[in-house]
Design a protein around this motif. Structure first.
Motif, short mmCIF file in Angstrom:
data_model
loop_
_atom_site.label_atom_id
_atom_site.label_comp_id
_atom_site.label_asym_id
_atom_site.label_seq_id
_atom_site.Cartn_x
_atom_site.Cartn_y
_atom_site.Cartn_z
N LEU A 1 -2.54 50.52 77.64
CA LEU A 1 -2.45 50.44 79.10
C LEU A 1 -3.60 49.63 79.69
N LYS A 2 -4.81 49.91 79.24
CA LYS A 2 -5.98 49.20 79.79
C LYS A 2 -5.96 47.73 79.38
N GLY A 3 -5.48 47.46 78.19
CA GLY A 3 -5.39 46.07 77.74
C GLY A 3 -4.41 45.28 78.59
N ILE A 4 -3.23 45.85 78.82
CA ILE A 4 -2.22 45.17 79.66
C ILE A 4 -2.71 45.09 81.11
N GLU A 5 -3.46 46.10 81.54
CA GLU A 5 -4.00 46.10 82.90
C GLU A 5 -4.95 44.92 83.13
N GLU A 6 -5.69 44.53 82.09
CA GLU A 6 -6.68 43.46 82.21
C GLU A 6 -6.06 42.07 82.36
N LEU A 7 -4.80 41.93 81.98
CA LEU A 7 -4.17 40.61 82.02
C LEU A 7 -4.03 40.13 83.46
N ASP A 8 -4.40 38.88 83.68
CA ASP A 8 -4.37 38.32 85.04
C ASP A 8 -3.07 37.54 85.24
N PHE A 9 -2.16 38.13 86.01
CA PHE A 9 -0.90 37.47 86.32
C PHE A 9 -0.89 36.83 87.71
N GLY A 10 -2.01 36.91 88.40
CA GLY A 10 -2.07 36.29 89.72
C GLY A 10 -1.24 37.06 90.74
N ASN A 11 -0.88 36.37 91.81
CA ASN A 11 -0.05 36.97 92.86
C ASN A 11 1.40 37.06 92.40
N PHE A 12 1.94 38.23 92.47
CA PHE A 12 3.29 38.46 91.94
C PHE A 12 4.31 37.51 92.58
N GLU A 13 4.27 37.41 93.90
CA GLU A 13 5.30 36.62 94.59
C GLU A 13 5.16 35.13 94.32
#
Length: 714
Positions: free
Chosen positions: A156-168
């Motif tokens: 969970l914490k690993g996936i949380e760290e991923l930067d996907f930017g602004n969703f929209e």
């Protein structure tokens, strides 16, 4: 950051997380936890984005669950297909993951709630069981509740760290790409089992373009062996500027893979009402008979699997198989999938199917099915691809393109197996966009091109027992070297003379060495001293700087240094006059791959390649011969990859005969070099002669065994 750079950074991070958190668990077995967590984060953020509707004053994650009215929930499920309460969102669960003693049971309750939220709604079959493979009680996570929670928290914490930017802005594409990247890596590392459910993106792109070719719009697209959905998703990408009117359909027999495909649809922003993925055996329990016909069908069915075949006598009356009059063999279901696709294909559409090559030439019922396909003019094209394009198999597969709207009674054959149609990359070959474009141009034009493509009248195919192998109609290009045998024979005669002369010299040298008196005279009163290779009084390690040298800034006589990032831009440099010793490391961990080479003229150096120069006190060739006897293991450094660095290189001890008498030292070095160089030269000449003799053999063999073609089979 550019989108390409952003994707590359994201992919590197996500694969590191996937490997770090799994511990000793096999990546293939652990994939559902990483993929499931990524999916959980996606649907949480997707749902939040929908609820907030772009209103920056609304923060759904902070809402109390009790403020959610039944009307809000009902409306959301009808639109999104599911519902997630604020407390169930990924962001809130991840926030306390490290300290939550009930993490595994809380996650199970959340996943059950998300799935059950669709009960009674049209989205129920698309949502039900999505998290079935995310077993939070699995011993793969640990043997105790604490160890399970610890592993889940890391994911969970690993996936949380991923930067996907602004969703929209871009998150949908990045989430989908990250998911496919993970699936492809798991497939590649799983070998054969991975290849069964994932078609590499580059092959998927070609298949999608073949099925969609020149269709401005399609009613819907279908894959009867959907796997993880990669083929359907490539069709979505290909049709960005077109219309797939009624959505994406697929069927998959493996339950885990079926769940992956449904998740994959959501992650690529295909809403529940735009896709239909069914669980079941397509051949004996097809799900979409009421939805046919389809304008586009793509498929990579399992190669030559067993099926019930004629053990079920009712199948011969099935609408899919009855027109051919026979069933595919029980031991090879390939043509059962082909006939299924043909039955579901519309009169305006195309089906592009990956096929095992054997089905195109084997006899028996498979030949009868080919007869049915050819006689009814359903086969548009057969394409032979390069080997090693798929995970888990190295064979050269074919793509069969079916069509019900052909205007000519001809079948096109394309040989896309040569090196001009693929690129070698790590352990697999790949099709680049350039290769795909070239194949599509040949497919579109239907013009004969020698050694590549040929269109054959169907009556000729019938005369050849309905053989649909590309090699039966497209003659491969002869890539053998063109040899002028008279020149080769002359060169071989000269090489023989030189070898005989060298043999005489070596025989004399051996006699000289074995003569104890002469040998002792050579080394008489020799005092041997030892010096490190880095001692500048004996050797110079050229080019110690780390700044890349531009071509316009080269100084004659200097050895350019190239960093790893620009080595492809500057491929050759200039040495001083003379010859130098080159120590090269080829980037592998094996010590056997460190080599000592003798370089003359033009070459380059980087941090893995070092140029050594002898001074007036030492013969470079002496160092060259000596270093070839050195065991480099004690001088290697580096972490995950062994390296022979300059810092280690300078410490290598070398012997120096008569260190106090430079003249005598060089005499001894020169004599040793003369002897060893003669052996080296003979070895090189013998190799050259062996190569020439091989060419002679091949030339005369081909000449003696080439006969006029049999016109009946030409």
């Amino acid at each position: 950051m550019t989108s390409i750079a952003q994707r590359q950074e994201l992919q590197a991070k996500i694969w590191k997380i996937a490997n770090d958190v799994r511990g000793s668990v096999d990546g293939w077995d652990f994939k559902q936890f990483v993929l499931g967590t990524l999916f959980y984060r996606f649907i949480s953020e997707n749902f939040t984005n929908y609820i907030e509707g772009g209103d920056e004053s609304v923060n759904y994650a902070n809402y109390p669950d009790k403020e959610i009215t039944p009307e809000i929930k009902d409306d959301a499920i009808k639109t999104k297909g599911y519902f997630i309460y604020p407390s169930q969102l990924f962001v809130n669960v991840a926030k306390t993951a490290n300290t939550n003693p009930n993490l595994n049971t809380d996650l199970k309750a959340i996943f059950d709630a998300i799935e059950s939220s669709a009960n009674g709604y049209p989205s129920e079959p698309d949502i039900k069981g999505l998290f079935a493979d995310f077993d939070t009680t699995s011993t793969r996570l640990g043997n105790t509740v604490e160890s399970k929670n610890s592993t889940l928290a890391k994911v969970l914490k690993g996936i949380e760290e991923l930067d996907f930017g602004n969703f929209e802005d871009n998150q949908i594409d990045l989430f989908g790409d990250a998911y496919e990247f993970l699936i492809s890596n798991y497939a590649a590392n799983a070998g054969k089992s991975g290849g069964e459910f994932f078609t590499p993106q580059h092959v998927s792109k070609l298949i999608a373009q073949l099925a969609m070719h020149k269709q401005d719009k399609v009613n819907k697209i279908y894959d009867p062996a959907a796997g993880s959905g990669s083929l359907l998703l490539q069709a979505k990408k290909h049709f960005d500027n077109h219309i797939i009117e009624e959505g994406f359909y697929g069927q998959e027999v493996n339950h885990t893979t079926y769940n992956l495909a449904r998740m994959n649809m959501f992650l690529h922003n295909i809403n529940y009402d735009k896709f239909n993925i069914a669980l079941g055996n397509t051949l004996i329990d097809p799900h979409y008979g009421d939805e046919k016909p389809f304008d586009a069908i793509v498929s990579n069915p399992p190669y030559s699997i067993k099926w019930i075949g004629d053990d079920d006598p009712t199948l011969i009356n099935d609408d899919r198989f009855a027109p051919a009059g026979v069933l595919a063999p029980k031991s090879k279901a390939d043509f059962a999938f082909v006939l299924h696709c043909l039955s579901y294909l519309s009169s305006k559409g195309r089906a592009a199917i990956v096929c095992f090559p054997g089905i195109f030439y084997r006899s028996g019922t498979e030949q009868k099915i080919r007869k049915y396909l050819v006689d009814n003019n359903y086969v548009e094209t057969v394409i032979s691809l390069a080997p090693n394009l798929f995970y888990g198999t190295t064979i050269s597969v074919n793509i069969l393109v079916l069509s019900k709207h052909k205007t000519k009674n001809k079948t096109q054959f394309i040989d896309a197996s040569s090196e001009e149609f693929f690129k070698k990359e790590t352990n697999n070959n790949v099709l680049t966009d350039k290769h795909i474009k070239k194949i599509m141009e040949f497919f579109d034009r239907k013009e004969d091109v020698e050694h590549i493509t040929k269109s054959i009248d169907n009556h000729i195919i019938a005369e050849k027992d309905y053989n649909l192998s590309v090699s039966a109609y497209v003659e491969p290009k002869d890539n053998r070297d063109q040899i002028d045998i008279s020149i080769l024979n002359q060169e071989t005669a000269k090489t023989e003379e030189k070898i005989n002369s060298l043999r005489i010299n070596i025989k004399s040298i051996i006699s000289e060495i074995e003569d104890i008196g002469s040998f002792n005279k050579l080394l008489e009163d020799v005092d041997v001293g030892w010096s490190n290779l880095g001692d500048s009084s004996f050797i110079e390690i050229a080019n110690s700087g780390r700044t890349p040298v531009k071509a316009s800034e080269r100084i004659p006589g200097n050895v350019p240094y190239y960093g790893a990032n620009n080595i492809q831009d500057y491929v050759e440099g200039y040495t001083h006059e003379g010859e130098y010793v080159l120590i090269a490391e080829d980037g592998t961990q094996s010590i056997e791959n460190y080599s000592i080479q003798w370089a003359t003229g033009k070459f380059w150096a980087n941090n893995h390649v070092h140029v050594l120069r002898g001074t007036d006190k030492i013969n470079s060739r002496f160092i060259f011969h000596y270093l070839r006897t050195v065991n480099f293991v004690p001088f290697l450094s580096g972490g995950d990859r062994a390296k022979l660095t300059k810092a280690k290189l300078v410490d290598i001890p070398i012997p120096v005969p008569c260190p106090a008498d430079t003249k005598r030292s060089l005499e001894i070095q020169n004599e040793i070099v003369r002897i060893l160089d003669t052996f080296t030269e003979l070895s090189a000449e013998l190799s050259a002669e062996l190569s020439a003799r091989k060419k002679q053999y091949e030339f005369y063999r081909n000449m003696l065994l080439t006969f006029p073609k049999n016109n009946l089979n030409a």
